[in-house]
Motif scaffolding. Structure first.
Motif: not given
Length: 394
Positions: A148-159, A196-198
């Motif tokens: 989840v962290f890895e994907l959030t870093a790829m596309f922050q706005a979409h996440a 709060f983690l992301l």
């Protein structure tokens, strides 16, 4: 001559038949005699080998196009296998390998969030089945967090938009529920923690964190804990809020009101003119039956889904957690000009806690809270407090 040829051919055919018969006898003699039990065991081992070969994970996966497709991949798998499936999906479809992979993974992100929601909703501490979600739910969520962290870093706005939609859905469910407001379930708490983690909690305003804080404060101001899951949920929310407030330096009156209510229901006797602050309506929910000693363990997240009654151990854990959180808030807000008025109702309730019934460790923490309140807040009030320059007009 023709008759001689026919006789020779007959002789050769007789030899062939004799050789085949001899070979068949040799094969029959080499086969071991198997009893019925041995044959059943052999067949069971063969079926097991076939099933393992069938269930073996492929080395490459395409990105699932729907949640049903992803659910079919993970159904009946262990935590390690689920982790390996998601890991291979991300590696085999990395954006650097082919054009369009980023869009595919972007569409996969909400599917992963849905799977986490299902794991949390199905989790049951007493669940049965080796690979059922009610048994491995929390372990699967923990294993999937790095992805989840890895994907959030790829596309922050979409996440951010995806998680914002999840929080909005949970908030609407809480707000529109009929009857008395209830503490949220484990599925909601997992996503609140994930926020709060992301995302940064120290920002003055954030499109995901700010609505999440509003949601959590609304729960503490409207829902009244009365049993084991609701007390565990309320203290978990209080802990998350305290962590975020420590970073942002915000003031949350709903949080202090909730902690005051926790200590209120830990008092066996109170003056007739002392009334609880809403939504608390009183009661002796957290009053232990007898004093205890020894090490105090932390509350478990599984208590949110537990159906067990509140024993003295759980009551002690709740009071200990409430003391730790309160001590952090007193130290955090001690410099506020109105700190004395803010914590005065809580300090009054603490004076009526029966120290003869509570754990000695909890008793020491309550005395520490009273000491910090007296030395840092009351003394500053007598001195008049610091002079604060008024804010400039905007």
């Amino acid at each position: 001559e023709e008759s001689g040829d026919e006789e020779s051919e007959d002789n050769y055919s007789d030899l062939d038949e004799d050789e085949k018969a001899t070979n068949d006898k040799e094969e029959e003699s080499t086969e071991p005699d198997m009893t019925d039990k041995e044959r059943e065991r052999y067949e069971a081992q063969t079926r097991e080998m076939i099933e393992k070969a069938t269930a073996e994970l492929p080395y490459s996966f395409s990105v699932p196009a729907s949640y049903n497709e992803f659910s079919d991949l993970t159904r009946g798998r262990s935590v390690e296998e689920v982790k390996l499936i998601v890991e291979r999906i991300l590696k085999c479809n990395h954006p650097s390998l082919a054009e369009g992979n980023k869009d595919k993974l972007s569409n996969f992100y909400p599917l992963l969030l849905q799977f986490i929601d299902d794991c949390a909703s199905a989790y049951d501490e007493d669940g049965e089945g080796e690979y059922n979600l009610d048994k491995i739910g929390l372990q699967a969520i923990e294993a999937l967090m790095p992805f989840v962290f890895e994907l959030t870093a790829m596309f922050q706005a979409h996440a951010a938009k995806c998680i914002q939609e999840v929080i909005k859905e949970k908030f609407d469910h809480f707000t529109n529920a009929s009857g008395r407001k209830q503490m949220p379930g484990l599925d909601t708490l997992i996503f609140l923690r994930l926020v709060f983690l992301l995302f940064p909690a120290s920002d003055y305003r954030h499109p995901v964190v700010t609505p999440t804080l509003t949601f959590m404060l609304s729960v503490l101001s409207k829902a009244r804990p009365t049993d084991r899951p609701s007390f565990a949920c309320g203290l978990f929310l209080a802990s998350l809020l305290t962590e975020s407030l420590h970073l942002s330096k915000r003031f949350a009156p709903e949080l202090i009101n909730f902690l005051t209510s926790i200590f209120y229901v830990a008092c066996d006797k109170l003056p007739s003119d002392m009334y609880p602050l809403p939504p608390c309506k009183g009661g002796n929910f957290l009053v232990p039956t007898k004093p205890s000693s020894g090490q105090i363990n932390k509350l478990k997240l599984s208590d949110v889904t537990s159906v067990k009654s509140m024993d003295d151990t759980f009551k002690t854990q709740c009071l200990n957690s409430a003391c730790v959180i309160t001590l952090k808030l007193v130290n955090l807000n001690a410099n506020l000009v109105s700190a004395s008025e803010i914590f005065e109702p809580l300090a009054k309730v603490l004076k009526h806690v029966n120290h003869e019934k509570i754990h000695e460790g909890v008793s020491e923490k309550i005395r520490e809270i009273e000491s910090v309140y007296t030395t840092k807040i009351e003394s500053a009030k007598k001195e008049g407090g610091a002079v604060i320059r008024p804010a400039k007009p905007v």
